[in-house]
Scaffold this active site. Structure first.
Site, PDB file in Angstrom:
ATOM      1  N   TYR A 276       1.536  11.917  15.101  1.00 47.69           N
ATOM      2  CA  TYR A 276       2.201  10.976  14.192  1.00 47.69           C
ATOM      3  C   TYR A 276       2.970   9.912  14.983  1.00 47.69           C
ATOM      4  O   TYR A 276       2.851   8.712  14.710  1.00 47.69           O
ATOM      5  CB  TYR A 276       3.143  11.760  13.272  1.00 47.69           C
ATOM      6  CG  TYR A 276       4.016  10.892  12.388  1.00 47.69           C
ATOM      7  CD1 TYR A 276       3.465  10.126  11.372  1.00 47.69           C
ATOM      8  CD2 TYR A 276       5.404  10.855  12.566  1.00 47.69           C
ATOM      9  CE1 TYR A 276       4.267   9.326  10.562  1.00 47.69           C
ATOM     10  CE2 TYR A 276       6.210  10.069  11.761  1.00 47.69           C
ATOM     11  CZ  TYR A 276       5.638   9.303  10.762  1.00 47.69           C
ATOM     12  OH  TYR A 276       6.435   8.516   9.963  1.00 47.69           O
TER      13      TYR A 276
ATOM     14  N   GLY B 107       7.305   3.051  -0.189  1.00 49.49           N
ATOM     15  CA  GLY B 107       6.473   2.021  -0.807  1.00 49.49           C
ATOM     16  C   GLY B 107       6.932   1.724  -2.227  1.00 49.49           C
ATOM     17  O   GLY B 107       6.963   0.557  -2.656  1.00 49.49           O
TER      18      GLY B 107
ATOM     19  N   THR C 291       0.847  -1.194   0.000  1.00 50.23           N
ATOM     20  CA  THR C 291       0.000   0.000   0.000  1.00 50.23           C
ATOM     21  C   THR C 291       0.888   1.252   0.000  1.00 50.23           C
ATOM     22  O   THR C 291       1.978   1.257   0.565  1.00 50.23           O
ATOM     23  CB  THR C 291      -0.971   0.013   1.202  1.00 50.23           C
ATOM     24  OG1 THR C 291      -0.233   0.248   2.401  1.00 50.23           O
ATOM     25  CG2 THR C 291      -1.773  -1.276   1.291  1.00 50.23           C
TER      26      THR C 291
HETATM   27  N1  LIG Z   1      10.154   8.824   4.984  1.00 53.31           N
HETATM   28  C1  LIG Z   1      10.621   8.544   6.202  1.00 53.31           C
HETATM   29  O1  LIG Z   1      11.676   9.020   6.635  1.00 53.31           O
HETATM   30  C2  LIG Z   1       9.821   7.608   7.096  1.00 53.31           C
HETATM   31  C3  LIG Z   1      10.360   7.264   8.341  1.00 53.31           C
HETATM   32  C4  LIG Z   1       9.647   6.394   9.152  1.00 53.31           C
HETATM   33  C5  LIG Z   1       8.428   5.897   8.736  1.00 53.31           C
HETATM   34  N2  LIG Z   1       7.914   6.265   7.530  1.00 53.31           N
HETATM   35  C6  LIG Z   1       6.629   5.708   7.137  1.00 53.31           C
HETATM   36  O2  LIG Z   1       6.766   5.137   5.860  1.00 53.31           O
HETATM   37  C7  LIG Z   1       5.550   5.258   5.124  1.00 53.31           C
HETATM   38  C8  LIG Z   1       5.844   5.865   3.763  1.00 53.31           C
HETATM   39  O3  LIG Z   1       6.420   7.134   3.957  1.00 53.31           O
HETATM   40  P1  LIG Z   1       6.983   7.989   2.714  1.00 53.31           P
HETATM   41  O4  LIG Z   1       7.867   9.010   3.271  1.00 53.31           O
HETATM   42  O5  LIG Z   1       7.485   7.064   1.678  1.00 53.31           O
HETATM   43  O6  LIG Z   1       5.612   8.685   2.230  1.00 53.31           O
HETATM   44  P2  LIG Z   1       5.168   9.268   0.803  1.00 53.31           P
HETATM   45  O7  LIG Z   1       6.295   9.358  -0.152  1.00 53.31           O
HETATM   46  O8  LIG Z   1       4.403  10.511   1.114  1.00 53.31           O
HETATM   47  O9  LIG Z   1       4.153   8.155   0.273  1.00 53.31           O
HETATM   48  C9  LIG Z   1       2.928   7.958   0.889  1.00 53.31           C
HETATM   49  C10 LIG Z   1       2.138   6.949   0.085  1.00 53.31           C
HETATM   50  O10 LIG Z   1       0.878   6.745   0.735  1.00 53.31           O
HETATM   51  C11 LIG Z   1      -0.177   6.981  -0.195  1.00 53.31           C
HETATM   52  N3  LIG Z   1      -1.311   7.571   0.509  1.00 53.31           N
HETATM   53  C12 LIG Z   1      -1.329   8.696   1.256  1.00 53.31           C
HETATM   54  N4  LIG Z   1      -2.554   8.896   1.756  1.00 53.31           N
HETATM   55  C13 LIG Z   1      -3.326   7.887   1.304  1.00 53.31           C
HETATM   56  C14 LIG Z   1      -4.694   7.516   1.460  1.00 53.31           C
HETATM   57  N5  LIG Z   1      -5.540   8.254   2.200  1.00 53.31           N
HETATM   58  N6  LIG Z   1      -5.141   6.399   0.868  1.00 53.31           N
HETATM   59  C15 LIG Z   1      -4.318   5.655   0.102  1.00 53.31           C
HETATM   60  N7  LIG Z   1      -3.018   5.938  -0.087  1.00 53.31           N
HETATM   61  C16 LIG Z   1      -2.542   7.047   0.502  1.00 53.31           C
HETATM   62  C17 LIG Z   1       0.403   7.895  -1.240  1.00 53.31           C
HETATM   63  O11 LIG Z   1      -0.342   7.712  -2.438  1.00 53.31           O
HETATM   64  P3  LIG Z   1      -0.714   8.918  -3.456  1.00 53.31           P
HETATM   65  O12 LIG Z   1       0.433   9.865  -3.446  1.00 53.31           O
HETATM   66  O13 LIG Z   1      -0.898   8.205  -4.755  1.00 53.31           O
HETATM   67  O14 LIG Z   1      -1.946   9.508  -2.902  1.00 53.31           O
HETATM   68  C18 LIG Z   1       1.836   7.384  -1.334  1.00 53.31           C
HETATM   69  O15 LIG Z   1       1.894   6.261  -2.167  1.00 53.31           O
HETATM   70  C19 LIG Z   1       4.609   6.087   5.979  1.00 53.31           C
HETATM   71  O16 LIG Z   1       3.691   5.252   6.631  1.00 53.31           O
HETATM   72  C20 LIG Z   1       5.527   6.751   6.990  1.00 53.31           C
HETATM   73  O17 LIG Z   1       4.889   6.951   8.224  1.00 53.31           O
HETATM   74  C21 LIG Z   1       8.584   7.113   6.703  1.00 53.31           C
END
Ligand SMILES: NC(=O)c1ccc[n+]([C@@H]2O[C@H](COP(=O)([O-])OP(=O)(O)OC[C@H]3O[C@@H](n4cnc5c(N)ncnc54)[C@H](OP(=O)(O)O)[C@@H]3O)[C@@H](O)[C@H]2O)c1
Length: 266
Positions: free
Chosen positions: A155, A20, A13
């Site tokens: 968060y 992802g 997802t």
């Molecule tokens: N980046 C970090 O440093 C980090 C660190 C720790 C944990 N995380 C966790 O890792 C995960 C991914 O983070 P990321 O930084 O890669 O985020 P990201 O680049 O913003 O990607 C988020 C993804 O979630 C989808 N999404 C958002 N809202 C949604 C909804 N309501 N329904 C369905 N899909 C939805 C987006 O799809 P669309 O854009 O197509 O809407 C996108 O594919 C998150 O859960 C975050 O908490 C990230």
């Protein structure tokens, strides 16, 4: 090393960008058929196309996982091509708020997006894993769930909830052949993170080249033993391990991939 993922089907997802996307691409490189999910059609299709162009296999599933109807549609599309062996609950966001600005509605909305989105998919996909006696459920959590900061309290709490329900699910899946684990990234170099740090760099005097800026920013913002941000591919590598038969004896755990950011023993 053969991770024995060839022919497995995986739903990741939130794989239209960020972590992802890296996870979906890594699974496909290892021979898994991947369901790429997002809300934005163009971004999601671009990831699936890139996987196809690299010789992998991917289909697209679109929907907002904060609603039951869209979760139904996402699961239906994902399962139409065959059973799902690997479910990666990665959808999430971290809208910037602190204790003063995060309203009750903010707390409730982020719980819906970061926690209940995963529960929706578990309820729809895991029963089908039971039928086959094999499955992998992996939550993307995060270090801020283990060692919260003053900022982003809403968060941080959702990451802790993901780690917590991961363990509860593992207990529920006892003896089923299905495991439940979490991967807890530290701060990862995504496009947003790079932009944020680059914008702060001149005022903070972090240096001229990206290497200097990253090293100094990390020391100031998220000190860790490796001295840099993590890379999305490094999170994907942990997911690959937990996804396959080689991790059959690992369940109910949170695997930290954070360069040693978290200092306690968890
Ligand atoms: N980046 C970090 O440093 C980090 C660190 C720790 C944990 N995380 C966790 O890792 C995960 C991914 O983070 P990321 O930084 O890669 O985020 P990201 O680049 O913003 O990607 C988020 C993804 O979630 C989808 N999404 C958002 N809202 C949604 C909804 N309501 N329904 C369905 N899909 C939805 C987006 O799809 P669309 O854009 O197509 O809407 C996108 O594919 C998150 O859960 C975050 O908490 C990230």
């Amino acid at each position: 090393m053969d991770l024995q993922l060839t022919g497995k089907r995986a739903l990741v997802t939130g794989s239209s960008s960020g972590l992802g996307e890296a996870i979906a691409k890594a699974l496909a490189t290892e021979g898994a058929q991947v369901v790429v999910h997002g809300r934005d059609r163009a971004r999601t299709e671009a990831v699936a196309d890139a996987i196809g162009a690299a010789g992998g296999s991917a289909v697209v599933s679109l929907g907002d996982l904060t609603t039951d109807d869209d979760a139904d549609a996402v699961a239906e599309t994902a399962l139409a091509g065959g059973p799902i062996d690997i479910l990666v609950n990665n959808v999430g966001a971290a809208p910037h708020r602190d204790w003063e600005t995060a309203t009750a509605t903010d707390w409730s909305q982020i719980y819906e997006l970061n926690v209940i989105s995963g529960i929706r998919m578990i309820r729809r996909v895991v029963p089908r894993m039971h039928e086959r006696g094999w499955g992998r459920v992996i939550q993307i959590g995060g270090g801020l769930g283990l060692q919260p900061t003053a900022d982003l309290p809403h968060y941080n709490a959702t990451l802790a909830a993901r780690h917590n329900y991961t363990v509860s699910l593992a207990r529920r899946l006892k003896g089923s052949g299905i495991t439940s684990n979490a991967v807890a990234p530290g701060a990862i170099l995504t496009g947003n993170a790079r932009q944020y740090i680059t914008d702060l760099a001149p005022d903070r005097g972090w240096g001229e080249t990206w290497e200097e800026i990253e090293r100094n920013a990390i020391e100031e913002l998220v000190p860790n033993d490796v001295g840099r941000l993590g890379r999305a591919e490094e999170i994907a590598a942990a997911v690959l391990y937990l996804s396959g038969p080689l991790a059959a004896y690992v369940t109910g755990t949170t695997l930290r991939v954070d360069g040693g950011t978290i200092r306690g023993i968890h």
